[in-house]
Design a protein around this motif. Structure first.
Motif, PDB file in Angstrom:
ATOM      1  N   PRO A 177       0.810  -1.225   0.000  1.00 30.25           N
ATOM      2  CA  PRO A 177       0.000   0.000   0.000  1.00 30.25           C
ATOM      3  C   PRO A 177       0.842   1.274   0.000  1.00 30.25           C
ATOM      4  O   PRO A 177       1.969   1.284   0.506  1.00 30.25           O
ATOM      5  CB  PRO A 177      -0.780  -0.094   1.315  1.00 30.25           C
ATOM      6  N   SER A 178       0.302   2.328  -0.569  1.00 30.95           N
ATOM      7  CA  SER A 178       0.964   3.635  -0.592  1.00 30.95           C
ATOM      8  C   SER A 178      -0.069   4.694  -0.944  1.00 30.95           C
ATOM      9  O   SER A 178      -0.943   4.454  -1.780  1.00 30.95           O
ATOM     10  CB  SER A 178       2.067   3.638  -1.652  1.00 30.95           C
ATOM     11  N   THR A 179       0.032   5.839  -0.319  1.00 30.40           N
ATOM     12  CA  THR A 179      -0.734   7.004  -0.759  1.00 30.40           C
ATOM     13  C   THR A 179       0.216   8.023  -1.379  1.00 30.40           C
ATOM     14  O   THR A 179       0.135   8.359  -2.557  1.00 30.40           O
ATOM     15  CB  THR A 179      -1.491   7.642   0.429  1.00 30.40           C
ATOM     16  N   ARG A 180       1.161   8.529  -0.576  1.00 32.50           N
ATOM     17  CA  ARG A 180       2.032   9.631  -1.007  1.00 32.50           C
ATOM     18  C   ARG A 180       3.019   9.244  -2.103  1.00 32.50           C
ATOM     19  O   ARG A 180       3.152   9.962  -3.096  1.00 32.50           O
ATOM     20  CB  ARG A 180       2.823  10.181   0.197  1.00 32.50           C
ATOM     21  N   THR A 181       3.725   8.146  -1.911  1.00 35.36           N
ATOM     22  CA  THR A 181       4.814   7.824  -2.844  1.00 35.36           C
ATOM     23  C   THR A 181       4.256   7.585  -4.241  1.00 35.36           C
ATOM     24  O   THR A 181       4.702   8.180  -5.231  1.00 35.36           O
ATOM     25  CB  THR A 181       5.592   6.595  -2.337  1.00 35.36           C
TER      26      THR A 181
ATOM     27  N   ARG B 248       7.440  -0.677  -5.444  1.00 32.80           N
ATOM     28  CA  ARG B 248       7.402  -0.851  -3.979  1.00 32.80           C
ATOM     29  C   ARG B 248       7.076  -2.313  -3.723  1.00 32.80           C
ATOM     30  O   ARG B 248       6.161  -2.865  -4.347  1.00 32.80           O
ATOM     31  CB  ARG B 248       6.352   0.051  -3.335  1.00 32.80           C
TER      32      ARG B 248
ATOM     33  N   LEU C  51       4.705  10.252   7.179  1.00 30.94           N
ATOM     34  CA  LEU C  51       3.289   9.889   7.103  1.00 30.94           C
ATOM     35  C   LEU C  51       3.137   8.501   6.427  1.00 30.94           C
ATOM     36  O   LEU C  51       3.995   8.156   5.632  1.00 30.94           O
ATOM     37  CB  LEU C  51       2.466  10.950   6.368  1.00 30.94           C
TER      38      LEU C  51
HETATM   39  N1   CP Z   1       5.840   8.300   3.139  1.00 29.83           N
HETATM   40  C1   CP Z   1       5.342   7.269   2.454  1.00 29.83           C
HETATM   41  O1   CP Z   1       6.078   6.403   1.927  1.00 29.83           O
HETATM   42  O2   CP Z   1       3.974   7.246   2.390  1.00 29.83           O
HETATM   43  P1   CP Z   1       3.117   6.184   1.587  1.00 29.83           P
HETATM   44  O3   CP Z   1       3.330   4.850   2.269  1.00 29.83           O
HETATM   45  O4   CP Z   1       1.717   6.663   1.666  1.00 29.83           O
HETATM   46  O5   CP Z   1       3.650   6.130   0.188  1.00 29.83           O
END
Ligand code: CP
Length: 303
Positions: free
Chosen positions: A51-55, A104, A265
């Motif tokens: 899972p990821s939001t930002r990256t 990822r 985050l």
């Molecule tokens: N900082 C970071 O890697 O956030 P995500 O897991 O949402 O991508």
């Protein structure tokens, strides 16, 4: 310096490369909410097995802002990985369909394997508990934008410093600069020995602390990471330590006026939400800077 490079670990990048990246990211800030055609005709493949939001979203936004296109997937559902296709074969396909790959994966070393298989540049968007190099680049960029420099700062890293991949990469990145680093964690959540040996060999000044209140008055930057439930084998151990490292308004009474609080985050409860409206809270700006920073990174590699 950047053209055609894989980005797998911070250890492959030195100070001059980081400074070039920061200058380029600053230039990209004016395009981070519009669209240019610097990379028109290029395609970025994203393969996010975790899972990821930002990256993921900041990479996708960055590529689109630069005029390029994006293909890829989140999780293996709907791909032939579900039929048993190997990571190497999946990467070979993405390599055939794109100009640059962002991956990822939960396994340490997955991004390195992808880079060995692919001819296109591969960017590590986080592998296991080991590396998250583009997050470390973003963390340093945020500090550089806040203070105008990195040398001379006192930087505290607090929380689960052992299993947070952002900490591993950030320590390796900080080793390029003349900073004092305060490691604030329970003893058994200190960074892994191999990372500590590496950064010490690079001359990074380190000290160890178990309580943020001991050092808060000295810090220019406090970088907080969550205690990661998914990294613990024993759920009872997680329950025992999860509340130990929390930044509150009370603690900040002793802080320097300019203290910048950063966090990669997502947060759980390690930063009191009442801090969000104080001048110390820089974590949302940090996340927003992910777009120009990643625009700069993709641009330098592909242009
Ligand atoms: N900082 C970071 O890697 O956030 P995500 O897991 O949402 O991508």
């Amino acid at each position: 310096m950047w053209r055609g490079r894989d980005v797998i670990t911070m250890r492959d990048f030195g100070r001059s490369e980081l400074e070039e990246l920061f200058e380029t990211a600053k230039y990209m800030e004016k395009y981070a909410k519009s669209r240019v055609d610097f990379l028109k005709g290029k395609i970025m493949a994203v393969a996010f097995f975790e899972p990821s939001t930002r990256t993921r979203l900041s990479f996708e936004t960055a590529m689109r802002r630069l005029g390029g296109d994006v293909i890829g997937f989140w999780g293996a559902e709907g791909t032939s990985v579900e039929k048993g296709e190997t990571l190497a074969d999946t990467i070979r396909m993405l390599d055939a369909y794109s100009n640059i790959i962002v991956i990822r994966h939960k396994l340490e070393g997955a991004a390195k394997l992808a880079a060995e298989v692919a001819e296109s540049p591969v960017i590590n968007g986080g592998d296991g508990a080991f590396n998250h190099p583009t997050q470390a680049m973003l963390d340093l960029y945020t500090i550089w934008r806040e203070f105008g420099h990195i040398d001379g700062l006192n930087i505290g890293l607090m929380g689960d410093l052992r299993y947070a991949r952002t900490i591993n990469s950030l320590l390796e990145a900080l080793a390029n600069f003349d900073v004092r680093t305060f490691l604030i964690s329970p003893e058994y959540l200190r960074p892994r020995a191999e990372t500590l040996d590496y950064v010490k060999s690079r001359g990074l000044k380190l000290s160890f602390h178990t309580n943020v209140e001991e050092v808060i008055h000295e810090l220019d930057v406090l970088y907080v990471v969550r205690v990661q439930r998914e990294r613990f084998l024993d759920p009872l151990e997680y329950e025992r330590v999860k509340g130990s490292y929390r930044v509150t308004l009370e603690i900040l009474k002793k802080a320097k006026k300019h203290l910048a609080i950063l966090h990669p985050l997502p947060r759980v409860d390690e930063i009191d939400h009442r801090l969000d409206n104080t001048p110390h809270a820089k974590y949302f700006r940090q996340a927003a800077l992910g777009v120009p920073l990643r625009m700069a990174l993709i641009y330098l590699i592909l242009s």
